[in-house]
Write a protein that holds these residues in place. Sequence first.
Motif, PDB file in Angstrom:
ATOM      1  N   VAL A  17      31.976  76.138-114.356  1.00  0.00           N
ATOM      2  CA  VAL A  17      33.367  75.725-114.563  1.00  0.00           C
ATOM      3  C   VAL A  17      33.377  74.216-114.746  1.00  0.00           C
ATOM      4  N   ASN A  18      34.448  73.733-115.303  1.00  0.00           N
ATOM      5  CA  ASN A  18      34.586  72.295-115.485  1.00  0.00           C
ATOM      6  C   ASN A  18      34.618  71.597-114.129  1.00  0.00           C
ATOM      7  N   ASP A  19      34.009  70.442-114.068  1.00  0.00           N
ATOM      8  CA  ASP A  19      34.138  69.554-112.922  1.00  0.00           C
ATOM      9  C   ASP A  19      34.922  68.345-113.396  1.00  0.00           C
ATOM     10  N   ALA A  20      35.878  67.931-112.601  1.00  0.00           N
ATOM     11  CA  ALA A  20      36.708  66.781-112.976  1.00  0.00           C
ATOM     12  C   ALA A  20      35.835  65.553-113.199  1.00  0.00           C
ATOM     13  N   PRO A  21      36.263  64.661-114.072  1.00  0.00           N
ATOM     14  CA  PRO A  21      35.517  63.420-114.251  1.00  0.00           C
ATOM     15  C   PRO A  21      35.592  62.568-112.989  1.00  0.00           C
ATOM     16  N   VAL A  22      34.631  61.686-112.864  1.00  0.00           N
ATOM     17  CA  VAL A  22      34.603  60.766-111.735  1.00  0.00           C
ATOM     18  C   VAL A  22      35.069  59.398-112.234  1.00  0.00           C
ATOM     19  N   ALA A  23      36.064  58.857-111.570  1.00  0.00           N
ATOM     20  CA  ALA A  23      36.573  57.520-111.888  1.00  0.00           C
ATOM     21  C   ALA A  23      36.123  56.577-110.783  1.00  0.00           C
ATOM     22  N   SER A  24      35.685  55.385-111.180  1.00  0.00           N
ATOM     23  CA  SER A  24      35.252  54.415-110.173  1.00  0.00           C
ATOM     24  C   SER A  24      35.593  53.004-110.610  1.00  0.00           C
ATOM     25  N   GLY A  25      35.734  52.137-109.626  1.00  0.00           N
ATOM     26  CA  GLY A  25      35.939  50.727-109.890  1.00  0.00           C
ATOM     27  C   GLY A  25      37.325  50.376-110.384  1.00  0.00           C
ATOM     28  N   SER A  26      37.410  49.229-110.997  1.00  0.00           N
ATOM     29  CA  SER A  26      38.649  48.727-111.577  1.00  0.00           C
ATOM     30  C   SER A  26      38.283  48.059-112.898  1.00  0.00           C
ATOM     31  N   THR A  27      39.291  47.676-113.657  1.00  0.00           N
ATOM     32  CA  THR A  27      39.037  47.050-114.951  1.00  0.00           C
ATOM     33  C   THR A  27      40.044  45.940-115.189  1.00  0.00           C
ATOM     34  N   THR A  28      39.717  45.046-116.112  1.00  0.00           N
ATOM     35  CA  THR A  28      40.561  43.876-116.363  1.00  0.00           C
ATOM     36  C   THR A  28      40.782  43.677-117.849  1.00  0.00           C
ATOM     37  N   LEU A  29      42.030  43.507-118.225  1.00  0.00           N
ATOM     38  CA  LEU A  29      42.409  43.116-119.583  1.00  0.00           C
ATOM     39  C   LEU A  29      42.191  41.615-119.696  1.00  0.00           C
ATOM     40  N   ALA A  30      41.709  41.164-120.834  1.00  0.00           N
ATOM     41  CA  ALA A  30      41.475  39.729-121.041  1.00  0.00           C
ATOM     42  C   ALA A  30      42.723  38.922-120.693  1.00  0.00           C
ATOM     43  N   GLU A  31      42.492  37.742-120.163  1.00  0.00           N
ATOM     44  CA  GLU A  31      43.578  36.835-119.783  1.00  0.00           C
ATOM     45  C   GLU A  31      44.513  36.568-120.961  1.00  0.00           C
ATOM     46  N   VAL A  32      45.809  36.504-120.662  1.00  0.00           N
ATOM     47  CA  VAL A  32      46.828  36.205-121.665  1.00  0.00           C
ATOM     48  C   VAL A  32      47.393  34.823-121.351  1.00  0.00           C
ATOM     49  N   LEU A  33      47.560  33.996-122.373  1.00  0.00           N
ATOM     50  CA  LEU A  33      48.122  32.664-122.155  1.00  0.00           C
ATOM     51  C   LEU A  33      49.628  32.737-121.927  1.00  0.00           C
ATOM     52  N   GLU A  34      50.123  31.890-121.038  1.00  0.00           N
ATOM     53  CA  GLU A  34      51.561  31.820-120.762  1.00  0.00           C
ATOM     54  C   GLU A  34      52.336  31.630-122.068  1.00  0.00           C
ATOM     55  N   ASP A  35      53.462  32.343-122.161  1.00  0.00           N
ATOM     56  CA  ASP A  35      54.373  32.280-123.311  1.00  0.00           C
ATOM     57  C   ASP A  35      53.774  32.799-124.618  1.00  0.00           C
ATOM     58  N   SER A  53      32.705  58.869-115.634  1.00  0.00           N
ATOM     59  CA  SER A  53      31.449  59.612-115.563  1.00  0.00           C
ATOM     60  C   SER A  53      31.774  61.097-115.473  1.00  0.00           C
ATOM     61  N   ASP A  54      30.988  61.881-116.171  1.00  0.00           N
ATOM     62  CA  ASP A  54      31.124  63.332-116.070  1.00  0.00           C
ATOM     63  C   ASP A  54      29.742  63.953-115.899  1.00  0.00           C
ATOM     64  N   VAL A 134      40.775  61.062-117.978  1.00  0.00           N
ATOM     65  CA  VAL A 134      40.917  62.419-118.508  1.00  0.00           C
ATOM     66  C   VAL A 134      39.687  62.768-119.331  1.00  0.00           C
ATOM     67  N   ASP A 135      39.122  63.975-119.080  1.00  0.00           N
ATOM     68  CA  ASP A 135      37.965  64.396-119.862  1.00  0.00           C
ATOM     69  C   ASP A 135      38.349  65.401-120.953  1.00  0.00           C
ATOM     70  N   THR A 151      47.863  67.881-109.781  1.00  0.00           N
ATOM     71  CA  THR A 151      46.679  68.693-109.494  1.00  0.00           C
ATOM     72  C   THR A 151      45.539  68.020-110.245  1.00  0.00           C
ATOM     73  N   ASN A 152      44.639  67.393-109.499  1.00  0.00           N
ATOM     74  CA  ASN A 152      43.552  66.636-110.112  1.00  0.00           C
ATOM     75  C   ASN A 152      42.280  66.854-109.311  1.00  0.00           C
ATOM     76  N   GLY A 153      41.164  66.341-109.832  1.00  0.00           N
ATOM     77  CA  GLY A 153      39.882  66.569-109.184  1.00  0.00           C
ATOM     78  C   GLY A 153      39.471  68.026-109.345  1.00  0.00           C
ATOM     79  N   GLY A 154      38.537  68.481-108.551  1.00  0.00           N
ATOM     80  CA  GLY A 154      38.088  69.882-108.603  1.00  0.00           C
ATOM     81  C   GLY A 154      37.618  70.285-109.979  1.00  0.00           C
ATOM     82  N   SER A 155      38.259  71.308-110.547  1.00  0.00           N
ATOM     83  CA  SER A 155      37.863  71.787-111.872  1.00  0.00           C
ATOM     84  C   SER A 155      38.867  71.376-112.949  1.00  0.00           C
TER      85      SER A 155
END
Length: 169
Positions: A17-35, A53-54, A134-135, A151-155
């Motif tokens: 059966v499908n196994d849910a994907p594994v999510a880890s860490g955090s991510t960053t969008l490149a800095e945006v200049l003011e205005d 990861s799957d 999402v996989d 309903t997430n994780g599992g299958s």
Amino acid sequence: WSSDVCSSDLSTSITAVNDAPVASGSTTLAEVLEDTVAPAGSLVSTLFGSNFSDSTDAVTNGSVANTFVGVAITANAATAAQGKWQWLNGSTWTDISTSLSDTGALYLTTGTSVRFMPSANYNGTPGTLTARLVDSSATGLINGTAYNVSTNGGSTAYSSATVSLSTSI
């Protein structure tokens, strides 16, 4: 003396059966200049791809893992004073709601761009976006549509863990 020998063959099969994907860490969008009036943004695949990861499916499905197809954004913590998280809907930048949840998550495909549009004269670190990964076992999902991912994780096709997207102005 007589001995009756009884023989039987037993067999069983196990269906993967499908196994849910594994999510880890955090991510960053490149800095945006003011205005900045038209920040470029970045693709969902670029922002979240390294957090996906799957590998469990690679084991259970004979080395065939599902692929990363998008994110289900479950929270937007940016305030109006900070600015707006947006996604590119074709050629139009669309604001990401600040009232998202697991029961009403915004689905964005890996080919969708996301950016942060700062409010005038704002600088600092705005509130983050929170997303479930999402996989490819998910079918029929439409970009920019709200889905229930409580309903997430599992299958399921949705990671149980979330990944936060941040930026700085």
